[in-house]
Design an enzyme around this catalytic site. Sequence first.
Site, PDB file in Angstrom:
ATOM      1  N   CYS A  34      31.067  33.564  35.715  1.00  8.45           N
ATOM      2  CA  CYS A  34      32.042  32.493  35.479  1.00  8.45           C
ATOM      3  C   CYS A  34      31.544  31.153  36.002  1.00  8.45           C
ATOM      4  O   CYS A  34      32.111  30.113  35.679  1.00  8.45           O
ATOM      5  CB  CYS A  34      33.379  32.835  36.134  1.00  8.45           C
ATOM      6  SG  CYS A  34      33.271  32.979  37.911  1.00  8.45           S
ATOM      7  N   CYS A 103      37.345  37.414  41.633  1.00  2.36           N
ATOM      8  CA  CYS A 103      37.573  36.192  42.410  1.00  2.36           C
ATOM      9  C   CYS A 103      37.863  36.543  43.868  1.00  2.36           C
ATOM     10  O   CYS A 103      37.450  35.823  44.772  1.00  2.36           O
ATOM     11  CB  CYS A 103      38.727  35.382  41.833  1.00  2.36           C
ATOM     12  SG  CYS A 103      38.713  35.266  40.043  1.00  2.36           S
TER      13      CYS A 103
HETATM   14 FE1  FES Z   1      35.304  33.511  38.549  1.00  2.00          FE
HETATM   15 FE2  FES Z   1      37.716  33.203  39.309  1.00  2.00          FE
HETATM   16  S1  FES Z   1      37.018  33.258  37.268  1.00  2.00           S
HETATM   17  S2  FES Z   1      35.981  33.223  40.555  1.00  2.00           S
END
Ligand code: FES
Length: 125
Positions: A34, A103
């Site tokens: 991400c 996360c």
């Molecule tokens: Fe990667 Fe939240 S989407 S840390």
Amino acid sequence: MQYTEKVMDHFKNPRNVGEIKDASGVGEVGNPVCGDMMTFYVKIEDNIVKDVKFKTFGCGAAIAVSSIVTEMAIGKTIDEALKITKAMVAQELDGLPPNKMHCSNLGADALHKAIEDYLNKQKKG
Ligand code: FES
């Protein structure tokens, strides 16, 4: 699954944002998928985590996770803080959507890395 009220609260009003200038240890982690980045700063005295601050460049869950991890770690011994797991972080936030569990991983990892940085510095004297 929606975000819980607790996640929204910590996302909108994150606690302990910033940097500790004379930090005892710094830990930086990122998720290549991400692209989110998290830096944790810890102040440790007499084996106790006295202060934790963070800078997070990431999603809402990552910010909420960082915020709650600082609250969970402050006041703990080094050993207790190292035992904070991603599951404990998610539980403390009253749950995270399954696709946001990574996360919570980042938060625990960044904290542990900052403490390990401190421990390594101690070894080097
Ligand atoms: Fe990667 Fe939240 S989407 S840390």
